[in-house]
Design an enzyme around this catalytic site. Structure first.
Site, PDB file in Angstrom:
ATOM      1  N   HIS A  55      63.652  44.783  32.245  1.00  0.00           N
ATOM      2  CA  HIS A  55      63.424  44.298  30.875  1.00  0.00           C
ATOM      3  C   HIS A  55      62.141  43.485  30.867  1.00  0.00           C
ATOM      4  CE1 HIS A  55      64.155  42.484  26.958  1.00  0.00           C
ATOM      5  NE2 HIS A  55      65.069  43.432  26.789  1.00  0.00           N
ATOM      6  N   ASP A  99      71.256  48.790  27.640  1.00  0.00           N
ATOM      7  CA  ASP A  99      71.482  50.246  27.566  1.00  0.00           C
ATOM      8  C   ASP A  99      72.305  50.794  28.718  1.00  0.00           C
ATOM      9  OD1 ASP A  99      68.381  50.038  26.203  1.00  0.00           O
ATOM     10  OD2 ASP A  99      69.984  51.107  25.162  1.00  0.00           O
TER      11      ASP A  99
END
Ligand code: SDX
Length: 468
Positions: free
Chosen positions: A346, A402
Site C-alpha cells: 500500500h 483487497d
C-alpha cells in the site's frame, strides 16, 4: 443482538485491540490544523507525499494503521454503525439523528428503484460489457435523467483557478529571467463562495450523492443478473441497503450474518483519503464538471488492478493456486520476476491495513458455512504467511483491503466480476463527500510535469529530413 452478530462485533473489537497494541510504539500524529498555503512537502513520483488539499472527511495514518471517518475510528464504525449511517456521516459531516437517518434511508430506497435507467441500460449490449463498464454507462444514463437536480438550480459559478501556466515557468532549471520564478498564489482570503458553493451543496451535491449511492448498487446488481440471463430485481422496502444489495444480486433474502458482513464491508470501503479514484473524481469536479461526470472518472480509476481491481486479481490468483501446497513456489517465482502479489502492499499503510484486519476473520467466519470455499481460504492463509515471510519486516508490506474482500463476496454468492463494482458501490459515498467538501473552496487541480526534453530545435521541411 443475536449471538452471531455479537460474535461479529467481538471479532472487530478484538482486531481493534490487536491493532492498537501492534502500533502503540508509533508516534501519535500531530493534532490537525488548517494549512497556511502555499505549504511545502516532499513529492515523489505519482504525487507520493503531495498534499493536494485539506479535508475533514477522512484520515489515514499509515504508520499507526489508522483509518478515521469524520473523527470516528473505523473499528468503532464497523462494530456499531451501518453503511447508511456512515454514508450520511461522510457526506453531511455529522452523525444523523434518527429522523434524519430515516429520511436518508427512504431517499436511498426510492432512488434504488431506478427502473427507467435499468430499462435504458438493457437497450445496450450489457451482456457483453464488464460490470464496471456498465456502471460508467449507468451513471451517464442517471445523469441524463437527473442532472437538472444540479444544473437547473445552481451550476456553481467559476471559482479561482491558477492563472499562471506552470509549464512556461521553467522552475526546474535556473530561470532565464528572474532570479527566482515566483508563483502568484492568490493571497485574498479563500472565504467559501457563499452563493454558488452553498447552492451547489444544498440542492445538488447532497441529492446527487444519494442518487449515485443508490444507482451504483442498483446498476451493479441489475447487470450481474443480466449476465446470468436473469431479470433485474427491485429492492424490497423492508430490507436495509446492504440486505437489498445481496437480494438484488442473488434473488434471496440474506441471513442476518450475511447482511451484517455485507454492511461492514460497505463501511470499510466507503472512504480512504486521496486514493487514485478519489483524486480522479476530485480533479474532474474541480473543472466544474458535474458530479455524474466526476463519479464516472472515479469508477474508471478504481477499475485498474493496482487499485480497486486488485480484489478480482486476488481471487483469480487463489483459484489458479488452488491449494496451499502450490503457494511457496508461486510466490518465489512471482517475486524473482519482480511481479506484484495482488492484495499486498500500500502506498500509505506501512502497518497491517485495518480493513484487512476485519475482513480476514469475517471471511473465516462466513466461509465456515461454505465448504466449497474452504480450500480457497486455506490457500489465502498460506499466501499471507509465505508472502509476509518473503517480504520481511523491513519492506513493511502487508495484506491490504483487497486481499480478503473477494473471499467475503464469494462467500455471499457473488461472482468474481462483482467484487470491484462492490468496491465502487461503497466508495461512491467517499467520492461524493470529498467533491462536495472540495467545491466549498474549489481550485482547479493543475500540478506540473518536470520537463526534461530539448530546446531550440530547428524545423526541417519533411522532404529534407533524413529518415533517422
Ligand atoms: C487499494 O490508495 C489507497 O488508499 C488505495 C486503497 C483504497 O482504499 O482506495 O487502499 C485501495 O488500491 C489497495 C491496493 C490494491 N492493489 C494491490 O493489491 C496491487 C498490488 N500492490 C502493489 O501494486 C502496490 O503495493 C501498490 C500499487 C498498492 C502501492 O504501490 P507503491 O506505493 O507505488 O509501491 P511500489 O510499487 O513502489 O513498491 C515499493 C516496493 C517495490 O519493491 P522495490 O522496487 O523497492 O524493490 O515494494 C514492492 C515493489 O516491488 N511491492 C510489492 C508489492 N507491493 C509493493 N512487491 C510484490 N507485491 C506487491 N503487492
Amino acid at each position: 443482538m443475536n449471538t452471531d452478530l455479537k460474535t461479529i462485533q467481538d471479532i472487530i473489537l478484538k482486531a481493534a485491540a490487536a491493532a492498537k497494541e501492534e502500533t502503540a510504539s508509533e508516534p501519535e500524529p500531530e493534532r490537525p490544523k488548517k494549512a497556511k498555503w502555499p505549504i511545502s512537502c516532499t513529492v515523489g513520483p505519482g504525487l507520493e507525499g503531495a498534499i493536494a488539499c485539506e479535508s475533514k472527511v477522512g484520515y489515514v495514518n499509515g504508520a499507526k494503521g489508522w483509518l478515521v471517518y469524520r473523527g470516528y475510528d473505523i473499528f468503532q464504525l464497523a462494530a456499531h454503525s451501518t453503511y447508511e449511517e456512515v454514508a450520511y456521516l461522510l457526506i453531511y459531516g455529522k452523525m444523523p439523528r434518527a429522523d434524519e437517518l430515516n429520511i436518508f434511508k427512504e431517499k436511498l430506497f426510492n432512488y434504488t428503484r431506478m427502473n427507467s435507467v435499468v430499462r435504458h441500460l438493457m437497450t445496450f449490449p450489457v451482456e457483453r460489457m464488464s460490470i464496471m463498464g456498465a456502471l460508467r454507462l449507468g451513471v451517464n444514463l442517471m445523469r441524463t435523467e437527473y442532472s437538472d437536480l444540479d444544473m437547473k438550480t445552481a451550476l456553481p459559478t467559476s471559482f479561482d483557478a491558477i492563472s499562471a501556466d506552470e509549464d512556461t515557468i521553467d522552475m526546474e532549471t535556473q530561470p532565464h529571467v528572474s532570479k527566482h520564478a515566483t508563483y502568484e498564489f492568490k493571497t485574498k482570503s479563500r472565504k467559501s463562495n457563499q452563493k454558488s458553493g452553498r447552492e451547489f451543496d444544498r440542492t445538488g451535491g447532497l441529492e446527487t450523492s444519494a442518487h449515485l449511492i443508490a444507482g451504483l448498487s442498483c446498476v451493479a446488481a441489475a447487470v450481474s443478473r443480466i449476465h446470468k440471463d436473469m431479470l433485474p430485481l427491485e429492492p424490497k422496502p423492508a430490507l436495509s441497503h446492504a440486505a437489498n444489495l445481496i437480494y438484488m444480486i442473488t434473488g434471496r433474502i440474506p441471513t442476518p450474518i450475511e447482511e451484517r458482513v455485507m454492511d461492514i464491508s460497505l463501511i470499510l470501503h466507503a472512504d480512504h483519503g486521496m486514493n487514485a479514484s478519489t483524486f480522479a473524481t476530485m480533479v474532474v469536479a474541480s473543472t466544474l464538471a458535474d458530479m455524474y461526470f466526476s463519479i464516472g472518472a472515479g469508477i474508471s480509476a478504481l477499475s485498474g488492478p493496482l487499485h480497486g481491481g486488485a480484489n478480482e486479481e486476488v481471487i483469480r490468483t487463489l483459484r489458479k493456486l488452488a491449494s496451499p501446497q502450490t503457494v511457496a513456489p508461486w510466490v518465489d517465482k512471482q517475486l524473482s520476476q519482480k511481479g506484484k502479489i495482488s492484495g499486498f502492499g500500500h502506498r500509505v499503510y506501512k502497518a497491517y491495513d485495518p480493513r484487512a484486519r476485519i475482513l480476514g476473520p469475517l471471511a473465516a467466519l462466513i466461509i465456515r458455512q461454505k465448504p466449497e470455499l474452504q480450500e480457497l481460504y486455506a490457500t489465502a492463509q498460506e499466501l499471507e504467511k509465505v508472502a509476509m515471510s518473503r517480504f520481511g519486516s523491513e519492506k513493511k508490506i502487508f495484506p491490504n483491503v483487497d486481499f480478503y474482500s473477494g473471499l467475503v463476496y464469494a462467500s455471499l454468492g457473488f461472482d468474481d466480476e462483482l467484487f470491484t463494482p462492490m468496491f465502487a458501490a461503497s466508495r461512491v459515498a467517499g467520492w461524493s463527500a470529498r467533491v462536495i467538501e472540495y467545491m466549498e473552496h474549489n481550485r482547479i487541480f493543475r500540478p506540473r510535469g518536470l520537463y526534461i526534453g530539448e530546446f531550440n530545435k530547428t524545423y526541417v521541411p519533411i522532404e529534407k529530413r533524413r529518415h533517422s
